[in-house]
Scaffold this motif. Structure first.
Motif, PDB file in Angstrom:
ATOM      1  N   ALA A 117       0.842  -1.202   0.000  1.00 55.77           N
ATOM      2  CA  ALA A 117       0.000   0.000   0.000  1.00 55.77           C
ATOM      3  C   ALA A 117       0.872   1.244   0.000  1.00 55.77           C
ATOM      4  O   ALA A 117       1.684   1.452   0.915  1.00 55.77           O
ATOM      5  N   SER A 147      -0.664   4.396  -0.944  1.00 55.05           N
ATOM      6  CA  SER A 147      -1.557   5.557  -0.908  1.00 55.05           C
ATOM      7  C   SER A 147      -2.724   5.250   0.013  1.00 55.05           C
ATOM      8  O   SER A 147      -2.924   4.121   0.464  1.00 55.05           O
ATOM      9  N   ASP A 148      -3.513   6.285   0.283  1.00 59.20           N
ATOM     10  CA  ASP A 148      -4.702   6.100   1.124  1.00 59.20           C
ATOM     11  C   ASP A 148      -5.729   5.210   0.442  1.00 59.20           C
ATOM     12  O   ASP A 148      -6.457   4.480   1.114  1.00 59.20           O
ATOM     13  N   GLN A 149      -5.798   5.274  -0.864  1.00 58.78           N
ATOM     14  CA  GLN A 149      -6.740   4.419  -1.583  1.00 58.78           C
ATOM     15  C   GLN A 149      -6.387   2.945  -1.428  1.00 58.78           C
ATOM     16  O   GLN A 149      -7.279   2.082  -1.314  1.00 58.78           O
ATOM     17  N   ASP A 150      -5.123   2.626  -1.401  1.00 56.86           N
ATOM     18  CA  ASP A 150      -4.705   1.241  -1.192  1.00 56.86           C
ATOM     19  C   ASP A 150      -5.072   0.755   0.201  1.00 56.86           C
ATOM     20  O   ASP A 150      -5.511  -0.389   0.379  1.00 56.86           O
ATOM     21  N   VAL A 151      -4.919   1.604   1.181  1.00 54.70           N
ATOM     22  CA  VAL A 151      -5.299   1.234   2.549  1.00 54.70           C
ATOM     23  C   VAL A 151      -6.816   1.058   2.649  1.00 54.70           C
ATOM     24  O   VAL A 151      -7.302   0.141   3.338  1.00 54.70           O
ATOM     25  N   ASP A 152      -7.570   1.938   1.956  1.00 52.23           N
ATOM     26  CA  ASP A 152      -9.031   1.784   1.944  1.00 52.23           C
ATOM     27  C   ASP A 152      -9.431   0.443   1.341  1.00 52.23           C
ATOM     28  O   ASP A 152     -10.356  -0.224   1.831  1.00 52.23           O
ATOM     29  N   GLU A 181      -9.939   1.079  12.031  1.00 50.69           N
ATOM     30  CA  GLU A 181      -9.542   1.672  10.753  1.00 50.69           C
ATOM     31  C   GLU A 181      -8.483   2.753  10.963  1.00 50.69           C
ATOM     32  O   GLU A 181      -7.487   2.813  10.223  1.00 50.69           O
ATOM     33  N   SER A 182      -8.677   3.588  11.975  1.00 54.37           N
ATOM     34  CA  SER A 182      -7.721   4.664  12.227  1.00 54.37           C
ATOM     35  C   SER A 182      -6.352   4.107  12.608  1.00 54.37           C
ATOM     36  O   SER A 182      -5.309   4.606  12.155  1.00 54.37           O
ATOM     37  N   ARG A 192      -4.691   2.746   9.443  1.00 51.74           N
ATOM     38  CA  ARG A 192      -4.222   3.813   8.541  1.00 51.74           C
ATOM     39  C   ARG A 192      -2.916   4.422   9.046  1.00 51.74           C
ATOM     40  O   ARG A 192      -2.043   4.803   8.256  1.00 51.74           O
ATOM     41  N   ASN A 193      -2.786   4.509  10.360  1.00 52.01           N
ATOM     42  CA  ASN A 193      -1.566   5.065  10.941  1.00 52.01           C
ATOM     43  C   ASN A 193      -0.475   4.014  11.123  1.00 52.01           C
ATOM     44  O   ASN A 193       0.577   4.325  11.711  1.00 52.01           O
ATOM     45  N   ARG A 194      -0.716   2.796  10.647  1.00 54.77           N
ATOM     46  CA  ARG A 194       0.245   1.691  10.765  1.00 54.77           C
ATOM     47  C   ARG A 194       0.572   1.385  12.225  1.00 54.77           C
ATOM     48  O   ARG A 194       1.664   0.889  12.545  1.00 54.77           O
TER      49      ARG A 194
END
Length: 279
Positions: free
Chosen positions: A36, A38-43, A69-70, A73-75
């Protein structure tokens, strides 16, 4: 003292055999957090996790676990921790765990978390004992910490149906609960009485019955119910009718008369003229 996991013999399923098929549209997509960028990949990874664990094509807003989810996203957590959190959420408990027996719950969780069906009945019994002693959360922890999960998915891959080809993902086609739970809910609405006793006793109105079962089933059950019949009295009445029954005489006399044919003179429209002989 916890009961150790019973031994069972794995059977030869697709995921345990080396495959030589060419990747095509039926090959599952591998969602990996390391890829991933980008943010789209994480989504996409998050929604893949929802589809796999909750088995829903469209996720309701009330089902979303925004805290998990948060963190993802922040790993702050891995994909395995995200999957673990979805399995231990209140949504999974109310929508899946509470509406299935332990045996069916074992098969569903194996399909969604490990990507395969149960090997046999022995495995279902072994894991159902784990559910009975450690609960559903203990069963999920045992699967996510197993060598099978780590060797196939690790910490960064969303679980998927392994070596799926020629069919749809079974985690998306299995119903959330089976007929046993549906019938149990209907019996609870009836107060654990049969439909016939409710229909004949008159304790519930038609509106109450329609709230408990579908209208088409109500019509079908109403057609099945027939009035009681005294078969002994019916047989006696038919027997007496047969004994006293008089068959009317429908025969008739057939008389044959002699018919005589008399010659009748017939006038022809022309006279017979003999031909003249030639010399």
């Amino acid at each position: 003292m916890s009961i150790p996991l019973l031994e069972y013999s794995p059977s030869s399923q697709n995921q345990r055999v080396e495959g030589y098929e060419v990747p095509n549209e039926d090959t599952p997509t591998v969602y990996k957090l390391n890829y991933a960028t980008s943010d789209q990949d994480v989504d996409a990874i998050i929604w893949a996790g929802y589809r796999q664990i909750f088995s829903e094509h469209l996720i309701l807003s009330s089902y979303r676990q925004k805290f998990l989810e948060s963190q993802l996203r922040n790993r702050a957590i891995t994909v395995r921790d995200f999957i673990r959190g979805l399995g231990k959420s209140d949504v999974f408990r109310s929508q899946v765990a509470e509406v299935n027996s332990n045996y069916r719950l074992v098969d569903i969780i194996l399909k969604r978390f490990v990507g395969r069906a149960a090997y046999n009945k022995d495995e279902e019994i072994a894991w159902s004992i784990v559910i009975a002693t450690k609960g559903v959360h203990g069963f999920i922890d045992a699967l996510l910490d197993s060598d099978e999960y780590l060797n196939n998915f690790g910490d960064d891959i969303v679980p998927y149906q392994r070596r799926r080809f020629g069919s749809r993902p079974f985690n998306l086609v299995n119903p959330r609960y089976n007929a046993n739970w549906r019938d149990t809910q209907s019996m609870r609405s009836f107060g654990y009485r049969s439909f016939y006793s409710i229909r004949t006793s008159g304790t519930l109105t038609t509106e109450d019955i329609r709230k408990a079962i579908p209208a088409n089933f109500l019509a079908m059950a109403g057609n099945i119910i027939t009035p009681e019949r005294n078969y002994q009295r019916t047989i006696a009445a038919v027997t007496s009718q047969v004994k006293t029954l008089e068959i009317p005489d429908t025969s008739r006399d057939v008389t044959t008369e002699e018919v005589t044919i008399k010659p009748v003179a017939v006038s022809l429209p022309y006279s017979y003229i003999p031909a003249i002989a030639k010399n």
